[in-house]
Design a protein around this motif. Structure first.
Motif, short mmCIF file in Angstrom:
data_model
loop_
_atom_site.label_atom_id
_atom_site.label_comp_id
_atom_site.label_asym_id
_atom_site.label_seq_id
_atom_site.Cartn_x
_atom_site.Cartn_y
_atom_site.Cartn_z
N PRO A 93 0.95 -1.21 0.03
CA PRO A 93 -0.10 0.10 0.00
C PRO A 93 0.80 1.14 -0.10
O PRO A 93 1.71 1.40 0.43
N VAL A 94 0.36 2.21 -0.73
CA VAL A 94 1.31 3.26 -0.98
C VAL A 94 0.88 4.48 -0.01
O VAL A 94 0.04 4.89 0.43
N GLU A 95 2.20 4.99 0.58
CA GLU A 95 2.19 6.17 1.59
C GLU A 95 1.78 7.48 0.86
O GLU A 95 2.47 7.96 -0.10
N ILE A 96 0.87 8.29 1.37
CA ILE A 96 0.54 9.43 0.74
C ILE A 96 0.53 10.55 1.77
O ILE A 96 -0.54 10.84 2.47
N PRO A 97 1.93 11.23 1.97
CA PRO A 97 1.82 12.20 3.02
C PRO A 97 1.03 13.37 2.75
O PRO A 97 1.01 13.81 1.40
N GLY A 98 0.65 14.01 3.64
CA GLY A 98 -0.44 15.41 3.56
C GLY A 98 -2.09 15.09 3.00
O GLY A 98 -2.73 16.16 2.93
N VAL A 99 -2.16 13.73 2.71
CA VAL A 99 -3.78 13.54 2.53
C VAL A 99 -4.17 12.60 3.78
O VAL A 99 -3.76 11.27 3.95
N GLN A 103 -10.19 11.88 4.78
CA GLN A 103 -10.37 12.49 3.66
C GLN A 103 -10.29 11.62 2.07
O GLN A 103 -11.19 11.75 1.37
N PHE A 104 -9.31 11.03 2.25
CA PHE A 104 -9.10 10.08 1.02
C PHE A 104 -10.05 9.22 0.84
O PHE A 104 -10.78 8.86 -0.32
N VAL A 148 -2.57 8.90 4.73
CA VAL A 148 -2.64 7.64 4.11
C VAL A 148 -1.59 6.61 4.41
O VAL A 148 -0.45 7.12 3.63
N ASN A 149 -1.45 5.71 5.05
CA ASN A 149 -0.32 4.65 5.25
C ASN A 149 0.71 5.21 5.99
O ASN A 149 2.01 4.41 5.90
N GLN B 371 1.80 7.09 -6.36
CA GLN B 371 0.53 7.58 -5.59
C GLN B 371 -0.43 7.94 -6.33
O GLN B 371 -1.98 7.64 -5.90
N ALA B 392 -1.22 18.18 -1.10
CA ALA B 392 -0.67 17.47 -0.13
C ALA B 392 1.06 17.87 0.03
O ALA B 392 1.47 17.99 1.11
#
Lengths: 255, 423
Positions: A93-99, A103-104, A148-149, B371, B392
């Motif tokens: 699973p992909v990390e998405i900093p800032g989201v 919200q995702f 996310v993650n 992403q 983000a």
């Protein structure tokens, strides 16, 4: 529901080269309510198949077809496939900093609903839905506020994948090596989450290297993938044979 | 043999003493003479090598003050401020003149206007053409004084609306003074119409011991605007300055920051973000002067460039011989959304002390394909997924903003940035 016919595919960047075909003629039919396991050694094309079904860029289908509920799947963008009911639980699973995770989830669910011509869910309704599903998967509410993650353990990432699946309610779930990196307790939680989603209208494709996961999520059919082809199919007992004898026999046969 | 370079039309106009506004006569003359002597800086001047002001100011842009602007236009420009529900008071300038009817003045702080002030005690910053032009032509601006120990609860907004009826230079100058232990949050909106103009806005800040200023600027100038700004700040002992600039508008933007630490244990956070496209050009040039020991400075810039936009970041940190225990960190990160986009970063450290902790970093990259696929695989369409990832990226800089409502407002602006360009 899902019909894969004679599917050949290669990595798009190696167009000029010969012999880089990763999928070499896969045919598979998955009906509603069925759970199919696809097993195979590393490099057999298992993950490639999951990426091609979910619409990742970078692969070229050279032959064959994939239809989903009668429509050509390969023509659709990844987000259109998701809205049509296809869900890929990622091996990594992909990390998405800032989201933020919540919200995702909201953006994902409402994008899908909008694409299907359904009303968007209000924030309170969505929070209620997510909270309810989170409990079953032992996902703490604090995690939903985090990006996310990001900073999740291996087990947390996989549980959140299944949480997304529970919230988005797809019709075809593709689980790519969902058992990798999980200890036995985490495996049980994830498997329970997946089993709770089994229903007569929902099909699943479980991609795995080991038989272990199939003790918990019992498949209707098992296929052996080797060097880009399905080389054997059978019932759940086939997985047990593989566990005992390994893949060596298939790798020789397919060469 | 020396060759005199012919003055550009803009240089001619700026050097003409007949164009000077009334008041502050001596310093205005001194400033205009400095401009006449130096001309506008070009790319052969090191600090301006990436932003050739002489070429950018491509026509006369005579200094102007006031002028009629349609009320609907002003309403439209005012609506670009996202701070409406956050602030308690608002001070509005239209074409460099205080607009009383559009303002609601704060009550518990001392406010006066530059245009009606008689003595402010300005001095010319050596070698700084933005400051010299500003001193020569400033028509108005706000002078705020927050008295000792006063903590202003609600943020105060400064709004600068620019829409001259022909290409002109609009100049404002603000003076912000916080006495000992005072606290203030200042939000600024800069907006203007889409015809060509130059706006030059200088803010002098002094923060006494233990005082705190939070300042956030949003730049939404028009698509043909040249936006020049200076922030010059002095910090006392244990003083605190958080300064954030979000640049979205303008054709060319040059934001300069000059901060000097005068007392120990003070802290500075100077951060910002650009979201620019087309042929937009945004330049942030900072000089942070650690003149005394044990102060902390942080700079974080998250810049998004699309199409042929160009971002520039120049950050110099000077640590004086006595300024031991200095902690100075700066970082500039670029997100380049297309092949034609560019980012130039020049971090500089000038360290004369030997017991300091200073560092800098600059990175640039494009959107992460994994992403993007992850978001699309969950049903989020490509454009929406990109918008989420862009926001983000910038969010890491927005996190430096103290006020949560402002962070929220900027997140929303950032998420809507791709979409508003499609309209």
């Amino acid at each position: 529901m899902l019909e894969i016919k004679n599917l050949h595919a290669k990595v798009a960047s190696s167009v000029e080269e010969e012999g880089t075909e990763i999928l070499r003629g896969i045919s598979l039919t998955v009906n509603p309510g069925e759970v199919h396991a696809i097993m195979g050694p590393n490099g057999s094309g298992k993950s490639t198949l999951s990426y091609i079904l979910s619409g990742k860029d970078g692969y070229e289908v050279t032959e064959g077809s994939v239809t989903y509920n009668g429509e050509d799947l390969l023509d659709k963008e990844a987000d259109e496939r998701a809205a049509a009911g296809i869900f890929l639980a990622f091996q990594y699973p992909v990390e998405i900093p800032g989201v933020a995770t919540m919200q995702f989830l909201k953006t994902a669910l409402n994008s899908q609903r909008k694409a299907r011509g359904e009303d968007e869910l209000s924030t309170p309704d969505l929070m209620r839905l997510v909270r309810e599903k989170s409990q079953m998967l032992k996902v703490k509410p604090e995690m939903l506020k985090r990006p996310v993650n990001v900073g999740f353990s291996g087990g947390e990432k996989k549980r959140v994948e299944i949480l997304q699946m529970a919230v988005l309610e797809p019709t075809l779930c593709i689980l790519d090596e969902t058992d990798s990196g999980l200890d036995i307790d985490a495996l049980r939680v994830v498997a329970e989450g997946v089993n709770a989603l089994r229903s007569p209208d929902r099909a699943m494709i479980i991609i795995t290297h080991y038989q272990r996961l199939l003790d918990y999520i019992v498949p209707d059919k098992v296929h052996v993938l080797s060097k880009g082809k399905i080389v054997n199919s059978g019932g759940k007992e086939l997985a047990l044979e593989l566990e005992k004898d390994g893949y060596a026999a298939y790798e020789v046969d397919a060469a | 043999m020396s060759i005199a370079i012919a003055k550009t039309p803009a240089e001619e106009v700026y050097a003409d003493l007949d164009n000077l506004p009334d008041g502050f006569d001596d310093i205005r003359k001194q400033a205009a003479n400095a401009v006449a002597k130096s001309g506008l800086p070009n790319r052969r001047v090191e600090e301006w090598k990436w932003t050739d002001l002489r070429r950018i100011v491509d026509q006369a842009y005579p200094p102007a003050i006031g002028g009629d602007v349609a009320a609907e236009k002003l309403d439209e420009l005012s609506a670009l401020s996202p701070f409406g529900n956050i602030v308690g008071s608002r001070i509005v300038f239209v074409n460099g003149v205080f607009d009383e009817t559009r303002s609601q003045l704060p009550k518990n702080i001392s406010i006066s206007m530059l245009a009606s002030a008689d003595k402010v005690g300005f001095s010319l910053r050596d070698g700084d053409v933005i400051d010299a032009l500003n001193l020569a032509y400033a028509s108005d601006g706000v002078i705020i004084n927050v008295a000792k120990g006063v903590k202003v609860e609600k943020p105060v907004e400064l709004v600068f609306l620019t829409a001259p009826d022909q290409p002109a230079t609009i100049t404002t100058r603000n003076v912000i003074r916080l006495e000992e232990g005072a606290e203030l949050t200042l939000l600024e909106t800069h907006a203007g119409h889409n015809e060509a103009y130059v706006t030059n806005c200088v803010t002098e800040i002094s923060i006494a011991d233990n005082a705190t200023l939070n300042r956030v600027r949003l730049q939404e100038d028009g698509e043909n605007a040249i936006h020049l700004s200076n922030t010059a700040a002095n910090l006392g002992q244990e003083a605190n300055l958080r300064d954030f600039t979000f640049t979205i508008g303008g054709q060319t933007t040059r934001n300069q920051g000059f901060v000097t630490f005068n007392g120990e244990n003070a802290a500075l956070n100077m951060s910002g973000s650009y979201m620019i496209a087309g042929k937009q050009h945004a330049d942030t040039t900072l000089v942070i002067n650690h003149a005394v020991p044990a102060c902390e400075s942080r700079e974080l810039y998250k810049c998004v460039m699309d199409e042929n936009a160009r971002g520039v970041f120049q950050g110099k940190v000077i640590v004086a011989r006595d300024a031991q225990k200095t902690d100075g960190q700066q970082s500039a990160n670029a997100l380049l959304l297309s092949e034609g986009a560019e980012f130039d970063a020049k971090p500089e450290l000038e360290i004369y002390a030997d017991d300091v902790w200073c560092g800098h970093g600059a990175t640039s990259g494009d959107l992460d394909k994994n992403q993007l696929f992850y978001l699309k695989a969950r049903g989020i369409p490509e454009n929406k997924a990109k918008a989420l990832l862009i926001a983000a990226f910038a969010a890491a800089a927005f996190d430096e903003i103290e006020n949560e409502d402002v962070r929220e407002a900027f997140n929303e602006l950032a998420q809507g940035w791709l979409q508003r360009r499609e309209v």
